[in-house]
Design a protein around this motif. Structure first.
Motif, PDB file in Angstrom:
ATOM      1  N   TYR A 118      -6.372   3.020   8.671  1.00 41.22           N
ATOM      2  CA  TYR A 118      -6.369   1.477   8.663  1.00 41.22           C
ATOM      3  C   TYR A 118      -5.740   0.983   7.332  1.00 41.22           C
ATOM      4  CZ  TYR A 118      -9.998   3.264   6.601  1.00 41.22           C
ATOM      5  OH  TYR A 118     -10.836   3.443   5.130  1.00 41.22           O
ATOM      6  N   THR A 119      -4.324   0.073   7.799  1.00 41.29           N
ATOM      7  CA  THR A 119      -3.240  -0.126   6.705  1.00 41.29           C
ATOM      8  C   THR A 119      -4.301  -2.280   6.562  1.00 41.29           C
ATOM      9  OG1 THR A 119      -2.129  -0.697   8.275  1.00 41.29           O
ATOM     10  CG2 THR A 119      -1.831   1.063   7.267  1.00 41.29           C
ATOM     11  N   ASP A 120      -5.134  -2.734   6.709  1.00 44.33           N
ATOM     12  CA  ASP A 120      -5.045  -3.996   6.934  1.00 44.33           C
ATOM     13  C   ASP A 120      -6.897  -3.826   7.030  1.00 44.33           C
ATOM     14  OD1 ASP A 120      -5.735  -4.186   9.617  1.00 44.33           O
ATOM     15  OD2 ASP A 120      -4.265  -4.770  10.308  1.00 44.33           O
TER      16      ASP A 120
ATOM     17  N   ASP B   8      -4.283  -4.159   3.000  1.00 46.60           N
ATOM     18  CA  ASP B   8      -4.924  -2.932   2.760  1.00 46.60           C
ATOM     19  C   ASP B   8      -5.810  -3.019   1.251  1.00 46.60           C
ATOM     20  OD1 ASP B   8      -5.596  -0.130   1.714  1.00 46.60           O
ATOM     21  OD2 ASP B   8      -3.371   0.040   2.871  1.00 46.60           O
TER      22      ASP B   8
ATOM     23  N   THR C  68      -1.272   1.547  -4.248  1.00 46.44           N
ATOM     24  CA  THR C  68      -1.377   2.029  -3.281  1.00 46.44           C
ATOM     25  C   THR C  68      -1.335   2.973  -2.178  1.00 46.44           C
ATOM     26  OG1 THR C  68      -1.888  -0.181  -3.234  1.00 46.44           O
ATOM     27  CG2 THR C  68      -2.182   0.310  -1.298  1.00 46.44           C
TER      28      THR C  68
ATOM     29  N   ARG D 165      -2.690   5.612  -0.063  1.00 42.26           N
ATOM     30  CA  ARG D 165      -2.326   5.928   1.332  1.00 42.26           C
ATOM     31  C   ARG D 165      -1.764   6.942   1.814  1.00 42.26           C
ATOM     32  NH1 ARG D 165      -6.692   3.922   2.581  1.00 42.26           N
ATOM     33  NH2 ARG D 165      -6.713   1.811   2.749  1.00 42.26           N
TER      34      ARG D 165
ATOM     35  N   ARG E  28       1.157   7.062   2.190  1.00 45.62           N
ATOM     36  CA  ARG E  28       2.846   6.485   2.468  1.00 45.62           C
ATOM     37  C   ARG E  28       3.031   4.680   2.100  1.00 45.62           C
ATOM     38  NH1 ARG E  28      -0.833   5.924   7.635  1.00 45.62           N
ATOM     39  NH2 ARG E  28      -1.923   4.047   8.051  1.00 45.62           N
TER      40      ARG E  28
ATOM     41  N   ILE F 114       2.969   1.114   1.742  1.00 43.07           N
ATOM     42  CA  ILE F 114       2.493   0.174   1.287  1.00 43.07           C
ATOM     43  C   ILE F 114       3.598  -2.057   2.145  1.00 43.07           C
ATOM     44  CG2 ILE F 114       2.485  -0.880  -0.641  1.00 43.07           C
ATOM     45  CD1 ILE F 114       0.281  -2.737  -0.063  1.00 43.07           C
TER      46      ILE F 114
ATOM     47  N   ASN G 164       0.720  -7.606   5.897  1.00 38.49           N
ATOM     48  CA  ASN G 164      -0.624  -7.241   6.526  1.00 38.49           C
ATOM     49  C   ASN G 164      -1.897  -7.768   6.150  1.00 38.49           C
ATOM     50  OD1 ASN G 164       0.528  -5.499   8.897  1.00 38.49           O
ATOM     51  ND2 ASN G 164       0.462  -4.223   7.011  1.00 38.49           N
TER      52      ASN G 164
END
Length: 604
Positions: A2-4, A215, A238, A242, A244, A246, A261
């Motif tokens: 999940y990114t949001d 995120d 972040t 993650r 990757r 943001i 997001n």
């Protein structure tokens, strides 16, 4: 992954870690009472679908357990994140071409740090400008009965250094004054306050954007004690967490980049020439109300949002609360950097009763005399650790997370006075007990096994637990309890200056003080049989150099600590805040609602 916020909420629901509440509930006090009960019992996150009189649903408790906090950061556990950092620091510099090639996976992780710029994003699907801006439509919580109004409690406040352009994302509470203005709680040590000072010197407004949601790792990063290194900020942290980058997009009305997001973004400015406005009181993470004070004003010029956004919130107050797990995440993430500077550190922990800055438990590998003080003072020089008030150090095989056991171990090895040290330094501005605003003292207790140069390990037999009926009476003592391992807690309804110190001295002179190494006199609202309640109250209410003395008891030196509220007659003139409590009317209403909300009996 999940990114949001919404994908994280969906994952929590899939795992049975989210409860939907469809009943109409008020954002004024009622959601707080429900969420407080849930976090203190380790319950699920809560999604309030019907917040009375508001246009959007609210989600709370997203980080309310150790497991959910790790999940928010995409890890199996918080310790696993610390191991990633440890591996990243072990870069091999030898071995020729093959040795360098072995670093490629680590270098790839580092390359993922910078954010990625995109055009637009879900957060700009709906835009309110000018007269459309209306913060009262959002389900912003009035958390506690004496709060000065509703507060945004989970904001990601974005600003840029007016000179260098370096961004900062911090979490600063925001009291809502009306449809388009809020307070901006920039304390003197915070980066946002420094940006405002620079803007004032340059004669310009400071543009600000406030993201809500996005995120979940970014929400954590906004609370993290990131060192001031150019290019390393909350966006890059972040990205590292993650694995990757943001995604950021250009804000519509201010020259800032915002999380594409996010659920909402409030765009606007703070004018450094505008008079500051009263903000507060606020039921704070200390568990006490922060008294009203003057702070800058944030003017909202636009609100952008998703088509169907969720409003994220948290509450703070008497521990344990959700913020304890955000603090623990920082512990695990920054343990390795601390060990690089102070390699003798085995582990450390900031217990919830210490509300982050009041207590640090440290385990070290000890090799020479005085090493406990070297480590403790070294920690006080590391970033936000400068706010620590009491540091306990041992080299015994005890986990710093085992709070009561840790205190017992330290007291077993520490002769009060001989094995303790006061220091002075910066204190968190929310500390109501310090001798001056943001300035006070610290206490270091050396609970390590002593070398010959430090004096022998003194023979000492700790007390056993004794109830009130087994202890001597005093007309000023409300309740009292002795806890095995060296503790005697007394409470009093304070009426006059010096009362706490006098009761402590009286207790130290009693035969029942045999085997006691810590006597604490506390306010009458404290439960002397509840160790966590006693330590929480004590650490909030002392400036150590002023309120801790060493007296001689029947079995040797004893720490006597005055954890009572301080009076003007004792030289304290800033005002003493109250402990946070919910009204009985709200408690009764939630009691009646509870079975319909969670299909379970009322807790307790």
């Amino acid at each position: 992954m999940y990114t949001d916020l919404q994908s994280f909420v969906a994952e929590l629901e899939r795992r049975g870690e989210l409860l939907r509440i469809r009943e109409s509930v008020s954002a004024e006090l009622e959601i707080t009472e429900i969420a407080d009960r849930m976090v203190k019992t380790g319950g699920p996150a809560l999604l309030f679908e019907n917040v009375a009189g508001k246009d959007f649903p609210l989600v709370i408790g997203l980080y309310g357990t150790r497991e959910r906090m790790a999940l928010a950061l995409g890890a199996k556990s918080l310790d696993a994140i610390g191991e990633r950092i440890r591996n990243l620091t072990e870069v091999k510099l030898g071995g020729g071409l093959l040795g360098l090639a072995s670093n490629l996976p680590k270098l790839k992780e580092l390359a993922s740090l910078p954010p990625k710029r995109v055009r637009g994003g879900p957060v700009q699907e709906v835009v309110w400008r000018g007269d459309e801006v209306d913060l009262t439509k959002l389900p912003i919580l009035t958390c506690w009965p004496q709060d000065g109004g509703p507060f945004i409690t989970l904001p990601l406040v974005i600003s840029k250094d007016p000179e260098t352009g370096e961004p900062n994302i911090g979490m600063y509470r925001m009291q809502v004054y009306d449809r388009a203005t809020t307070g901006m709680h920039w304390q003197r040590h915070k980066t946002g306050a420094k940006h405002l000072e620079k803007a004032k010197r340059l004669g310009r407004r400071l543009e600000v954007a406030v993201a809500l949601g996005g995120d979940p790792a970014l929400t954590y990063a906004a609370t993290a004690p990131i060192p001031p290194i150019p290019g390393i900020n909350e966006f890059s942290l972040t990205g590292f967490l993650r694995g990757r980058s943001i995604e950021l997009t250009k804000a519509l009305t201010v020259d800032l980049e915002v999380p594409a997001n996010a659920e909402f973004v409030l765009e606007g400015y703070v004018d450094p020439e505008e008079p500051w406005r009263p903000e507060g009181p606020f039921g704070d993470h200390t568990g006490f109300y922060t008294l009203s004070d003057l702070y800058p004003v944030f003017h909202v010029t636009a609100i952008t949002m998703r088509e169907r956004p969720l409003y994220p919130a948290t509450i703070v107050g008497r521990p344990p609360m959700e913020d304890a797990y955000l603090i623990e995440a920082s512990e695990r993430i920054f343990l390795v950097p601390a060990q690089l500077i102070l390699p003798e550190i085995v582990d450390y922990h900031m217990p919830p009763a210490g509300i982050a800055h009041n207590l640090v438990n440290v385990v070290i590998n000890k090799e020479y005399p005085g090493q406990a003080y070297k480590v403790a003072n070294g920690l006080l020089g590391l970033g936000q650790m400068m706010f620590a008030k009491v540091l306990l150090v041992t080299d015994e095989k005890v986990k710093p997370q085992e709070h009561l056991a840790f205190w017992r171990t330290v007291l077993q090895n520490a002769v009060p006075g001989r094995d303790s040290q006061f220091a002075k330094g910066p204190i968190d501005v929310l500390d109501h007990s310090s001798r001056s605003w943001s300035y006070g003292s610290k206490l270091i207790v050396d609970g390590t096994r002593k070398h010959d140069e430090e004096g022998a390990n003194a023979a000492w037999t700790p007390n056993e637990t004794r109830s009130q009926a087994e202890l001597p009476t005093h007309e000023a003592v409300s309740r009292q309890h002795q806890l095995a391992g060296g503790f005697w807690f007394l409470t009093t309804h304070k009426q006059r200056a010096g009362q706490g110190r006098e009761l402590g001295a009286w207790a130290a002179a009693q035969p029942e003080a045999t085997g006691v190494r810590l006597i604490a006199v506390l306010d009458h609202e404290t439960d002397p049989a509840d160790f966590e309640d006693c330590i929480w109250t004590l650490l909030n209410n002392i400036d150590p150099e002023r309120d801790v003395e060493v007296l001689t008891g029947p079995s040797g030196p004893v720490f006597v600590m005055d954890g009572t509220p301080k009076l003007p007659e004792e030289g304290f003139h800033r005002g003493w805040p109250e402990k946070i409590t919910m009204t009985e009317a709200v408690k009764r209403k939630v009691d009646a609602l509870w079975p319909r909300l969670v299909n379970e009996p009322v807790p307790g």
